[in-house]
Enzyme design. Sequence first.
Site, PDB file in Angstrom:
ATOM      1  CG  ASP A  40      -2.170   0.884   0.969  1.00 45.63           C
ATOM      2  OD1 ASP A  40      -2.122   1.763   0.077  1.00 45.63           O
ATOM      3  OD2 ASP A  40      -3.179   0.713   1.684  1.00 45.63           O
TER       4      ASP A  40
HETATM    5  C1  BGC Z   1      -5.108   3.171   0.085  1.00 45.20           C
HETATM    6  C2  BGC Z   1      -5.117   2.203  -1.076  1.00 45.20           C
HETATM    7  C3  BGC Z   1      -4.943   2.957  -2.366  1.00 45.20           C
HETATM    8  C4  BGC Z   1      -3.665   3.766  -2.303  1.00 45.20           C
HETATM    9  C5  BGC Z   1      -3.379   4.558  -3.559  1.00 45.20           C
HETATM   10  C6  BGC Z   1      -3.947   4.130   0.050  1.00 45.20           C
HETATM   11  O1  BGC Z   1      -4.145   5.176   0.938  1.00 45.20           O
HETATM   12  O2  BGC Z   1      -5.125   2.469   1.302  1.00 45.20           O
HETATM   13  O3  BGC Z   1      -6.323   1.465  -1.071  1.00 45.20           O
HETATM   14  O4  BGC Z   1      -4.943   2.070  -3.446  1.00 45.20           O
HETATM   15  O5  BGC Z   1      -3.761   4.682  -1.226  1.00 45.20           O
HETATM   16  O6  BGC Z   1      -4.219   5.634  -3.690  1.00 45.20           O
END
Ligand code: BGC
Length: 727
Positions: free
Chosen positions: A284
């Site tokens: 993530d």
């Molecule tokens: C989230 C993810 C997301 C990523 C990119 C993170 O804050 O937890 O689900 O894909 O950001 O935007």
Amino acid sequence: MKHYIRGRKLALAAAMAGAVAALAFLPAWAQMPQRQPEVKGPWMDKNLSPDKRADLVLEQMTLDEKMQLVHGAGGFNQAGPRSNGGAGVIAGIPRLGLPDVQLADSAVGVRAAAERGRYATLLPSTIGEAATWDPKLAFEYGKLIGRELRDQQYNASLGGGMDITREPRNGRNFEYQGEDPVLAGKMVAQLIRGVQSQSVIGDVKHYAFNDQETGRGIGNVKLGKRAMRETDLLAFEIAVTEGQPGMVMCSYNKVNGDYACENSYLLDSVLKKAWGFKGFVLSDWGATHSTGKAALAGLDNEESGSRYFGDALKTAVTNGEVPLARLDDMVHRIVRTEFAAGIVDDAPRGRVVDPFTGAELAQRIAEQASVLLKNDHGQLPLRAATVKSIAVIGSHADSGVLSGGGSAQVDAPGAGPARWNQPVWFPSSPLEAIKAKVPKATVEFNDGADPAAAAALAKASEIAIVFVNQPTSEGRDLPTLTLPDKQDDLVTAVAAANPHTIVVLETGGAAAMPWIDRVNAALEVWYPGIRGAQAAANILFGDVNPSAKLSVTFPKTDADLPHPKIAGLDRMPIPGPDGRPRMQEFDIDYTEGLKVGYKWFDAENKQPLFAFGYGLSYTTFAYSGLKAAIDNVSFAVRNTGKRAGVEIVEVYAGLPAAANEPPKRLVAWDKVALAAGESKTVTLPLDPKFLSIFDEQKDDWEFLPGEYKIFVGSSSRNTPLTAVVTH
Ligand code: BGC
């Protein structure tokens, strides 16, 4: 004539010169190369397997080229000209024909379209999609997202959210698939297949146990292996083995002491070894915390930057801390995924998103996702021919429907980029949709800000429909299941003024309803998407007969939950070494273990407000004639009412006492369409895996001998047919 041609040539030359000049002034992203150069090499042979092609191309790569693939080139627009405006980019290797991997958030539709003047369809929340219990519809859901990603020149989806609803106040439940691992796993598997059918790499996230947002970057989830494997991990296991996603995103939190993105049990022992996952694990955004530890534990790609998997990993490979073979494995996984998904052979070319087919599908899903929770005195469906006046109250119902926030947020048509944590209303007006059903009736709106004024309008109207909402978002949990902004007072006031009160709920998940006994009807529409109002009106007026069943338990109050208060919610930040406030790490101790959702309510003998698997129809169904064996069940279901309907039939199993499990678990279901009076026999196989427990000693699943109870019916709490079978 000559003169004319010369003139045309001149005009063409001038136009070309203008175009070249204009290009120089285009923003960097608009100059992004759209086409891969024609590359020849044995790995470009489409007849070879993705693994073979990956082996062949890997042989050609320099160390720097390999390094380039194992981290992001910058989140959002940080990647400069390479960025397509999405959450991230993995820079490709043009000389080898490997494209940039353009990653876009797309949990319920493609995110961040506004900034570049694009459009994306907002689908109903996935918690609602799960409430359709229809894997074919889940495939359609994923297929639409895949198509719109390609239209916008993305080739990888950051969607497939599926953390189990352990904590009903989790701010991201709307982008997940409910509380049951088998339902969630089966639905996500098909969603991923749908995404990947469009030559787009699919993803499941957030692996694993990111079941609350509070302290998600510092919370340490504590849970035993058996409970892990039988709950959240079972959902991921089904999605990974049946859906074959190209990517799995590891989560921000720690699990039993190690960050999920450097947790060798989760990444290596379970995901890669036990389940045979062949794709790659990406972190993530900002969830990588180390170089050697993460690389050796099984992380394959750091997103969205290169802090740990850039120069630091190169050094670790050069000095032998991380074997070159491990780097090659990471690269192999990434490249084989690119070949398998088709993004090397079939690059997106860019197209105009078709808003019409998107809206049509969004409506069809919303109609099958909306759960009729209560319908006393045949209040619904409303009789359009005879209704004289309707009061429509609350929740911006004059203008639109609510959507979920955070990285799953889709930009609304006609609006600019959504702002983090600010609720976005989509232009699908319940007031207009209701008016369209009853052109001769008086339909008036009150915004609900003043309960007394709303009640006065309700009193003067034949029917009162109150819309209530519960905005939720990534990054924060709900402090309580109680609806915000004193909406309970509004419903209570309206219900006291009008005996024909109907409540429509736009929520991210479960909500408390202290007024439920005072209203005639309640309809849960979740965040219903771009055609949410039309779908709701079709159900309210009976053009559509509701069929959805709850994908989560609705508790009566927070007090009935395993954790009446969310872990970490009351923690105060303390000053860190730089004087800035920091939260200290804390444990998220999932003491309920196996008892997630309905399993908790069953085991603890607590009465929920509405049970998992529950939902009403405008017709009624009767069950009979159960014949059960350990590997299949058959029974009859009959439509005993006066109109056609669809019944989701549910099969649960109770394991032998020695298994020490909660009283029942979902093992099979089907969706049966029945004309009035019609009866059908349903035969369903029982998967031995879903009757098994995870044995920690054996480190494997165990199908215990003994007596199994089989329960069949319309919800987890209404199972008129039972039998006992022996294994
Ligand atoms: C989230 C993810 C997301 C990523 C990119 C993170 O804050 O937890 O689900 O894909 O950001 O935007």
